[in-house]
Structure formats: C-alpha cells, structure tokens
Write an enzyme that holds these catalytic residues in place. Structure first.
Site, PDB file in Angstrom:
ATOM      1  N   LYS A  52       0.843  -1.203   0.000  1.00 54.54           N
ATOM      2  CA  LYS A  52       0.000   0.000   0.000  1.00 54.54           C
ATOM      3  C   LYS A  52       0.880   1.256   0.000  1.00 54.54           C
ATOM      4  O   LYS A  52       0.624   2.202  -0.748  1.00 54.54           O
ATOM      5  CB  LYS A  52      -0.951  -0.023   1.209  1.00 54.54           C
ATOM      6  CG  LYS A  52      -1.988  -1.137   1.076  1.00 54.54           C
ATOM      7  CD  LYS A  52      -2.724  -1.451   2.379  1.00 54.54           C
ATOM      8  CE  LYS A  52      -3.574  -2.709   2.227  1.00 54.54           C
ATOM      9  NZ  LYS A  52      -4.168  -3.183   3.485  1.00 54.54           N
ATOM     10  N   GLN A  96      -4.069  -1.682   9.837  1.00 60.46           N
ATOM     11  CA  GLN A  96      -3.905  -3.033   9.285  1.00 60.46           C
ATOM     12  C   GLN A  96      -4.367  -4.070  10.313  1.00 60.46           C
ATOM     13  O   GLN A  96      -3.910  -4.080  11.450  1.00 60.46           O
ATOM     14  CB  GLN A  96      -2.425  -3.258   8.903  1.00 60.46           C
ATOM     15  CG  GLN A  96      -2.167  -4.547   8.164  1.00 60.46           C
ATOM     16  CD  GLN A  96      -2.875  -4.615   6.799  1.00 60.46           C
ATOM     17  OE1 GLN A  96      -2.813  -3.684   6.018  1.00 60.46           O
ATOM     18  NE2 GLN A  96      -3.564  -5.712   6.538  1.00 60.46           N
ATOM     19  N   ASP A 119     -10.694   2.463   4.268  1.00 58.51           N
ATOM     20  CA  ASP A 119     -10.876   1.004   4.155  1.00 58.51           C
ATOM     21  C   ASP A 119     -12.362   0.639   4.166  1.00 58.51           C
ATOM     22  O   ASP A 119     -12.734  -0.500   3.913  1.00 58.51           O
ATOM     23  CB  ASP A 119     -10.159   0.293   5.322  1.00 58.51           C
ATOM     24  CG  ASP A 119      -8.973  -0.537   4.844  1.00 58.51           C
ATOM     25  OD1 ASP A 119      -8.920  -0.856   3.639  1.00 58.51           O
ATOM     26  OD2 ASP A 119      -8.113  -0.865   5.676  1.00 58.51           O
TER      27      ASP A 119
END
Ligand code: NAD
Length: 295
Positions: A52, A96, A119
C-alpha cells in the site's frame, strides 16, 4: 476461460489515478495522504502495508506508516487514531488487521473519523453502503466491482454465491452485488461455516465469490461449467520446490476449477491488486473532502 488479471486492471486504474492526482495537485495544491497503522510485525501484514505504501509513492500520494509494538495498549492506540483524525494533512487512515488479542478491532475502527475511513470498515461507512448512499466502500469488495466493470461482466439477474460472511469481504460483497446498481442486481446467496449442503448451492451459482481463508477449499466438483469465480483467499502453503519453501494459493483449487470457468481470478495477481486500487480510489476521494476543524 479468461483470466481476470488483477495486475493488468490495477495498472489501468493506477494510470487514471495518477492523472487525477496531478490534476488535484495543480488545481488545489493538495497531495492525497494515507496514514497506515501497523501493530507488531506479522509478515503478511508487513507485506500488505508495504504494498500500500509503495503504491502511494507510485501514484504521487503522500504516505505515513506508524508502527507500534504489540505491547501498545488499546487506549494508546485509540489516541493514535484520534491524533490522525485531528491531523488536517491526513486524508485517509488505515489500520492493518489483525490486531493483537488484547485490542478490540471494533474499538479502533469505530474511532476512525468516517471522513477518513478509506478502508470502508467504520459502521457509518457500512451503514451508508447498505442504504445505497455515497460512501467509502470496503476496499476488497470495491476492488472486485472495479474488476467486474473493467471486463464488462454484468451480474444483473445472475445467481451469485458468496462463501464467507466477514464484515470486510463476504457480507459487504453480498450487499453490493444485490443492490440496484451497476454492477449489481444479482440474486445473492451468502454461505458460511454453518451452511448445509454448500456444494448444492455452489453448483447453482453463475458467480462464486470465495472469501473463506482455507487453501483450495472450492474444488472442481463444486463449480458448474461456465461459472465466474472470484477468489479472494490468500493462503500460504508449504512448497519445497520454492526457494522460500512456501507459496500463496487462494480459496479455490485453481488448476482444476479454471478449465470449467468462463472467467476466474488467479491468486496472486487477482483480487489482491484490486483491493489496493479500491483503497487508493477511496483515499483520493477523501482528499477532495473538506477537513473538519477540531478544537
Ligand atoms: P474471515 O476469516 O473473517 O471469515 C472467513 C469466513 O469463512 C467466515 O465467515 C466463515 O463463516 C467462512 N467459512 C469458514 N469455514 C467455512 C466452511 N467450511 N464453509 C463455508 N464457509 C466457511 O475471512 P476474511 O477476512 O473475509 O478473509 C477470507 C480470505 O480472504 C482470507 O484468506 C484472507 O486472507 C483473504 N483476504 C484477501 C484480501 C485480498 O485483498 N485479496 C482481502 C481480505 C481478505
């Protein structure tokens, strides 16, 4: 059978994003900025976050990676997220997963400012998605929609069987496939660990989305001729023929299922790169939003 090539589609989308970022920079001086939080050093999480951050650099986004030891308390992690919420230079926040056992992921996700929830995991984002309102879509289902769009695969009226009901993949996938949109208008069956006669259901599927986390779980006898198979799974299995001693496989027994399919995603280079595209598209949209002022 046609391979749905995530790397290829991602390359197209990244080119479009670069152009959009350049336009945003020259018209407003704004550079999209993604902040990622990584707790501990789980090798898979390291790899995902690494991709990412690398993609941010490729696209001309700014990125910040905040690393914390697994000993960080839930309260301290909440405070770190709050600091990012209040930092007007940050557009998108990514935490994450998985987090260490002593940290409740919902507590952390619920702390993210929904305007920075790139997200798409925050309850407000998920609620808006369910109601069909504009919002950040969860990155993986969003990436799958972008993939279907790219290949002009129309799922309207098709029977889609989604295996797996996680909040980040399976459940949102069922909502997005069934909504009155494009891609959408599919008839969807959601299967999970308590589903009886799974094979009877998958054999009726025009489209199978596998998001289970079990290597090669979907076998050829579960798939009918001409089906479209989207494999979300990322599983590391032993492979003594590889220098590393292991390799990645999906939730689908690709070698035996692929010959039956009209379209199939490989693992790797299928859904994975599309997830990153979903995240980057969300971050660019977040960068265009006005920032709230915190006192
Ligand atoms: P999860 O572990 O949260 O959930 C797995 C789901 O599988 C559960 O809902 C469970 O009910 C279902 N399941 C388990 N056993 C089953 C069985 N025997 N029959 C039917 N259903 C069963 O999963 P997740 O977070 O959605 O991840 C799934 C997989 O996708 C993992 O391999 C993960 O690494 C991968 N993943 C990939 C990406 C990507 O970008 N490619 C993104 C997210 C997750």
């Amino acid at each position: 059978m046609q391979i749905l090539d995530g790397t290829l589609v991602a390359a197209h989308i990244k080119e479009q994003l670069k152009t959009e970022v350049d336009a945003l920079k020259s018209s407003t001086g704004k550079t999209p900025h993604l902040a990622a939080i990584l707790v501990g050093n789980n090798p898979a999480s390291e790899a995902y976050v690494g991709h990412k951050v690398k993609t941010c650099a490729e696209l001309g986004f700014e990125s910040t990676l905040l690393r914390f030891d697994t000993s960080i308390s839930q309260r301290d992690l909440v405070n770190e997220v709050r600091k990012l919420n209040e930092d007007s230079s940050v557009d998108g926040i990514l935490v994450q997963l998985p987090l260490p056992d002593h940290i409740e992921p919902d507590m952390i996700i619920n702390t993210i400012d929904p305007a920075k929830d790139v997200d798409g995991f925050h309850p407000i984002s998920q609620g808006k998605m369910m109601l069909g309102q504009p919002t950040f879509l969860p990155a993986t289902p969003y990436g799958i929609l972008l993939m279907l769009e790219h290949y002009n695969i129309d799922v309207a009226g098709k029977h889609c069987v989604v295996i797996g009901r996680s909040n980040i993949v399976g459940t949102p996938m069922t909502i997005l496939l069934s909504r009155n949109g494009k891609p959408g208008n599919a008839t969807v069956t959601l299967c999970h660990s308590r589903t009886r006669n799974l094979k009877d259901l998958t054999l009726q599927a025009d489209v199978i989305v596998a998001a289970i986390g079990k290597p090669k779980f979907v076998t050829a006898d579960m798939v009918r001729e001409g089906a479209i198979v989207i494999d979300v799974g990322i599983n590391r299995i032993d492979d003594p023929t590889k220098k590393s001693g292991s390799r990645l496989v999906g939730d689908v027994d690709f070698d035996n299922v692929a010959p039956l399919c009209s379209y199939i995603t490989p693992v790797p280079k299928g859904v994975g790169p599309m997830t990153i595209c979903g995240l980057m598209k969300n971050t660019l949209e977040a960068a265009k939003l006005p920032k709230p002022v915190y006192n």
